[in-house]
Design a protein around this motif. Structure first.
Motif, PDB file in Angstrom:
ATOM      1  N   LEU A  44     -27.801 -41.260  -8.253  1.00 52.27           N
ATOM      2  CA  LEU A  44     -26.584 -41.674  -8.973  1.00 52.27           C
ATOM      3  C   LEU A  44     -25.903 -42.837  -8.257  1.00 52.27           C
ATOM      4  O   LEU A  44     -25.231 -43.661  -8.874  1.00 52.27           O
ATOM      5  CB  LEU A  44     -25.594 -40.495  -9.066  1.00 52.27           C
ATOM      6  CG  LEU A  44     -26.057 -39.317  -9.918  1.00 52.27           C
ATOM      7  CD1 LEU A  44     -25.113 -38.124  -9.746  1.00 52.27           C
ATOM      8  CD2 LEU A  44     -26.115 -39.709 -11.396  1.00 52.27           C
ATOM      9  N   GLU A  45     -26.063 -42.871  -6.934  1.00 44.93           N
ATOM     10  CA  GLU A  45     -25.430 -43.927  -6.136  1.00 44.93           C
ATOM     11  C   GLU A  45     -26.393 -44.261  -4.987  1.00 44.93           C
ATOM     12  O   GLU A  45     -26.186 -43.849  -3.841  1.00 44.93           O
ATOM     13  CB  GLU A  45     -24.074 -43.422  -5.595  1.00 44.93           C
ATOM     14  CG  GLU A  45     -23.208 -44.514  -4.994  1.00 44.93           C
ATOM     15  CD  GLU A  45     -21.864 -44.001  -4.445  1.00 44.93           C
ATOM     16  OE1 GLU A  45     -21.603 -42.781  -4.506  1.00 44.93           O
ATOM     17  OE2 GLU A  45     -21.081 -44.842  -3.943  1.00 44.93           O
ATOM     18  N   PRO A  46     -27.472 -45.007  -5.308  1.00 39.11           N
ATOM     19  CA  PRO A  46     -28.510 -45.229  -4.294  1.00 39.11           C
ATOM     20  C   PRO A  46     -28.000 -45.957  -3.064  1.00 39.11           C
ATOM     21  O   PRO A  46     -28.469 -45.698  -1.951  1.00 39.11           O
ATOM     22  CB  PRO A  46     -29.555 -46.073  -5.017  1.00 39.11           C
ATOM     23  CG  PRO A  46     -29.200 -46.039  -6.467  1.00 39.11           C
ATOM     24  CD  PRO A  46     -27.789 -45.607  -6.602  1.00 39.11           C
ATOM     25  N   THR A  47     -27.070 -46.890  -3.251  1.00 36.92           N
ATOM     26  CA  THR A  47     -26.401 -47.519  -2.109  1.00 36.92           C
ATOM     27  C   THR A  47     -24.907 -47.480  -2.417  1.00 36.92           C
ATOM     28  O   THR A  47     -24.524 -47.348  -3.593  1.00 36.92           O
ATOM     29  CB  THR A  47     -26.862 -48.981  -1.917  1.00 36.92           C
ATOM     30  OG1 THR A  47     -26.646 -49.681  -3.145  1.00 36.92           O
ATOM     31  CG2 THR A  47     -28.342 -49.057  -1.526  1.00 36.92           C
ATOM     32  N   PRO A  48     -24.069 -47.578  -1.396  1.00 40.79           N
ATOM     33  CA  PRO A  48     -22.639 -47.370  -1.640  1.00 40.79           C
ATOM     34  C   PRO A  48     -22.105 -48.247  -2.781  1.00 40.79           C
ATOM     35  O   PRO A  48     -22.288 -49.456  -2.769  1.00 40.79           O
ATOM     36  CB  PRO A  48     -21.989 -47.750  -0.312  1.00 40.79           C
ATOM     37  CG  PRO A  48     -23.065 -47.598   0.708  1.00 40.79           C
ATOM     38  CD  PRO A  48     -24.366 -47.849   0.017  1.00 40.79           C
ATOM     39  N   GLY A  49     -21.521 -47.600  -3.766  1.00 40.01           N
ATOM     40  CA  GLY A  49     -20.874 -48.330  -4.857  1.00 40.01           C
ATOM     41  C   GLY A  49     -21.822 -48.805  -5.948  1.00 40.01           C
ATOM     42  O   GLY A  49     -21.374 -49.327  -6.972  1.00 40.01           O
ATOM     43  N   ASP A  50     -23.114 -48.606  -5.782  1.00 39.39           N
ATOM     44  CA  ASP A  50     -24.074 -49.031  -6.814  1.00 39.39           C
ATOM     45  C   ASP A  50     -24.369 -47.816  -7.703  1.00 39.39           C
ATOM     46  O   ASP A  50     -25.248 -47.019  -7.414  1.00 39.39           O
ATOM     47  CB  ASP A  50     -25.352 -49.527  -6.110  1.00 39.39           C
ATOM     48  CG  ASP A  50     -26.493 -49.717  -7.093  1.00 39.39           C
ATOM     49  OD1 ASP A  50     -26.212 -49.869  -8.298  1.00 39.39           O
ATOM     50  OD2 ASP A  50     -27.660 -49.695  -6.651  1.00 39.39           O
ATOM     51  N   TYR A  51     -23.586 -47.685  -8.771  1.00 35.25           N
ATOM     52  CA  TYR A  51     -23.696 -46.474  -9.593  1.00 35.25           C
ATOM     53  C   TYR A  51     -24.755 -46.630 -10.663  1.00 35.25           C
ATOM     54  O   TYR A  51     -24.798 -47.638 -11.358  1.00 35.25           O
ATOM     55  CB  TYR A  51     -22.331 -46.138 -10.204  1.00 35.25           C
ATOM     56  CG  TYR A  51     -21.322 -45.841  -9.131  1.00 35.25           C
ATOM     57  CD1 TYR A  51     -21.396 -44.657  -8.401  1.00 35.25           C
ATOM     58  CD2 TYR A  51     -20.331 -46.765  -8.797  1.00 35.25           C
ATOM     59  CE1 TYR A  51     -20.503 -44.392  -7.377  1.00 35.25           C
ATOM     60  CE2 TYR A  51     -19.431 -46.508  -7.774  1.00 35.25           C
ATOM     61  CZ  TYR A  51     -19.524 -45.313  -7.068  1.00 35.25           C
ATOM     62  OH  TYR A  51     -18.651 -45.052  -6.058  1.00 35.25           O
ATOM     63  N   GLN A  52     -25.605 -45.630 -10.785  1.00 35.80           N
ATOM     64  CA  GLN A  52     -26.725 -45.657 -11.739  1.00 35.80           C
ATOM     65  C   GLN A  52     -26.639 -44.410 -12.616  1.00 35.80           C
ATOM     66  O   GLN A  52     -27.184 -43.371 -12.274  1.00 35.80           O
ATOM     67  CB  GLN A  52     -28.053 -45.620 -10.965  1.00 35.80           C
ATOM     68  CG  GLN A  52     -28.226 -46.682  -9.930  1.00 35.80           C
ATOM     69  CD  GLN A  52     -28.696 -47.988 -10.543  1.00 35.80           C
ATOM     70  OE1 GLN A  52     -29.206 -47.999 -11.660  1.00 35.80           O
ATOM     71  NE2 GLN A  52     -28.501 -49.094  -9.842  1.00 35.80           N
TER      72      GLN A  52
END
Ligand code: GAL
Length: 636
Positions: A44-52
């Motif tokens: 859901l959030e693979p890297t901080p703030g990158d929402y999928q």
């Protein structure tokens, strides 16, 4: 109430192309609920703030298209690896000060403010996005608070929060904290443990010998409250965006936090039932007993939790995860006997469950749980349990509606009492949960349906109430229990401590209208039981009872073990199975409750309209005129 079935599903574990077929097969099998999402943070959030969220949108809509209802889990039990770079001190520390590292799950400290803020953010985004989604029909917060021993943390964050919590518990006149009040409450004059300021108070680990029990007790209360506020942070957010009910999935025999208090912020209590894993991993019993039930599970352990979570959920409760085949985590992991998955499912319904969800849909071929069965095999072929789930589904079609009825007897279970027993067992093998469970088992052998009560509960309508080992019994509740119409059986060790973990004076149990005093306490070796007149024995924990009340049970040496007035009784020892059944038979007879001693593997439960009989034995078993087939559920 309509009873429904479901499963736990991890779309992120499977290629996108399989989702449609999975959903179709779930619906075909008669499932209603699909719980998803609770471990998916790294997707859901693979890297901080990158929402999928696109993949989750798709998964929900595919499930919804097939008429399935989604329970959406918040992913806060599995913070992704990047979280540790952002918040290196969010990890819990064990009692030896060692970090509970990354690489599995539940690697967080409930007290870490930075982690709480991360949880609030992801829960807000999920609630905003799915709060009005027509297919998201329920929520689950986190996953199994306390599983893998994760409530107590000895981190700096926990210490700071504990000091703040203590200031509020001992507020003083200006709310800044009254350290003298804390010193007095804990008895810190003993061994010169007095503090000059709240900042000096450490967590109760790494002391030279045992820490002060009052210190540990407050730390445990604090740790439990941290779970309550951590959970509330999530429920407050979800409720701003969604009207769907919120659940948490509690785990069997995890008592480190007060489930009633967490439950006060939820609409539904649910628990995860793994009967074969529990038998090997959570139950103290001789090997012969474990062999008898190795492929059926303990005949009372699940029922105890069903009744407990009915209380935690104030009537509304589910099985969120039901064992479908061998698990991977107990010392031995056999298959359930054919028919057991159906029996477990019906047993939950007989105790009032709204839904039973099987864990998991398809066995995973990778990672930690590759040896854990699902409803499907790893190659997607049907595994045995799905046939039993289908069978229950077809039986549900014609089954009468479930009823909710008050049981004739009640058993008090108190989390704080369990902590007190753990802090001060006074002898090996003694714990508050086991004492309550042991009492429950005796009542069930007598064919009774039981309600479990939280401390302070209203006991109107019960004919008998059992309150074993409730070490601190608040005075007002003590008075109302004694004054109630029910026959109340207190003890052993009930009302034995003040809230501050001190021995009260007058000496316990100090029950109005019952002249009994515990003048001395002993714990004894398991191989030195004290036989009772008439059969059975007191064992492990024995109290010396003084007073003029009627003696009901006594040892062959002449010591009183059970003493009573007309409407109250005090039990001064931990009884073996035979004596416990005698005690329960006596209490029920005095309270006017009919009992029948059931054969060992048979249990029954009445839901008001019907009586369900469960035969856990692989052979036909006769109860009076009733012949119960092997491994069966019979409704009369
Ligand atoms: C539960 C847990 C599930 C899974 C299962 C295996 O404790 O919630 O995620 O690990 O056990 O039996």
């Amino acid at each position: 109430m309509k009873r429904t079935l479901g499963t736990c599903y991890y779309p992120e574990h499977w290629p996108r192309e399989t989702w449609e077929d999975d959903a179709r097969r779930m619906a075909e099998a008669g499932l209603t609920w699909v719980r998803i999402g609770e471990f998916a943070w790294s997707r859901l959030e693979p890297t901080p703030g990158d929402y999928q969220f696109d993949w989750l949108d798709d998964a929900i809509s595919i499930l919804g298209k097939h008429g399935l209802r989604v329970v959406l889990g918040t992913p806060t039990a599995t913070p992704p690896r990047w979280m540790l770079d952002k918040h290196p001190d969010m990890i819990a520390l064990d009692e030896h000060g060692r970090p509970r590292g990354f690489g599995s799950r539940r690697h967080y400290c409930f007290s870490h403010e930075g982690y709480r803020a991360e949880c609030a953010k992801i829960v807000t985004l999920l609630a905003e996005r799915y709060g009005k989604n027509p297919h998201v029909a329920a929520w689950q917060t986190d996953n199994e608070y306390g599983c893998h021993d994760t409530i107590l943390s000895y981190s700096d964050a926990a210490r700071d929060a504990f000091q703040t919590w203590l200031r509020a518990r001992y507020p003083g006149t200006n709310n800044a904290g009254d350290i003298a009040a804390l010193n007095a409450a804990w008895g810190n004059v003993f061994w010169s443990m007095e503090y000059g300021d709240f900042d000096e108070i450490a967590l109760p680990n790494l002391t030279v010998t045992e820490p002060n029990p009052a210190h540990v007790m407050d730390y445990r209360r604090f740790a439990s409250d941290q779970v309550v506020t951590f959970n509330r942070l999530q429920t407050d957010i979800i409720r701003q965006h969604s009207g769907a009910p919120i659940a948490h999935n509690y785990m069997g025999k995890i008592t480190e936090f007060d489930h009633y208090k967490v439950g006060d912020d939820l609409e539904i209590a649910s628990w995860d039932s793994y009967p074969l894993g529990f038998l090997e991993d959570r139950i103290t019993a001789p090997d012969t007993y474990k062999r008898t039930y190795a492929q059926q599970g303990d005949p009372d352990f699940q029922a105890f939790h069903h009744d407990l979570y009915r209380a935690v959920g104030k009537g509304r409760w589910w099985i969120m995860e039901q064992q479908p085949g061998p698990v991977n985590w107990a010392p031995y992991n056999p298959s359930p006997l054919p028919g057991m998955v159906r029996l477990w499912t019906w047993e939950a319904f007989a105790h009032g469950a709204e839904a039973v969800c099987y864990f998991r849909w398809r066995q995973a071929p990778f990672a930690q749980e590759q040896m854990h069965a699902g409803l499907l095999r790893p190659d997607s072929a049907d595994a045995p349990a799905i046939h039993e789930a289908r069978e229950v589904f077809s039986e549900l079609e014609n089954a009468p509606e479930a009823q909710a009825a008050q049981a004739p007897v009640a058993l008090v279970f108190d989390y704080e009492a369990d902590w007190m027993w753990r802090i001060q067992p006074q002898g090996q093998g003694l714990d508050g949960f086991d004492l309550a469970f042991h009492t429950y088992r005796a009542l069930r052998r007598l064919g009774l349906s039981i309600d479990i009560l939280r401390p302070g509960a209203d006991v109107r309508g019960y004919k008998a109430v059992f309150a074993p080992g409730v070490m601190h019994l608040p005075e007002d509740w003590k008075q109302s229990l004694c004054a109630s119409d029910a026959l109340t059986v207190f003890g052993p060790r009930t009302a034995a401590r003040t809230a501050d973990f001190a021995i009260p004076t007058p000496l316990p149990p100090a029950l109005p209208g019952l002249d009994v005093t515990v003048s001395r306490v002993e714990t004894i070796r398991p191989d030195m039981p004290r036989p009772l007149h008439g059969g059975g024995a007191a064992q492990l924990y024995v109290e010396e009872l003084d007073g003029t009340a009627e003696v009901i049970l006594s040892t062959q040496e002449g010591a009183s073990i059970l003493m009573a007035s007309d409407s109250n009784a005090y039990l001064g020892g931990w009884l073996d199975d035979e004596a416990m059944i005698r005690m329960a038979e006596w209490a029920c007879a005095r309270a006017g409750i009919e009992t029948v001693l059931l054969p060992k593997g048979v249990r029954r439960r009445s839901d008001g309209a019907h009586t369900f009989w469960f035969n856990h034995l692989p052979q036909e078993t006769q109860v009076g005129d009733l012949a119960l087939p092997p491994i069966s559920v019979t409704r009369t």
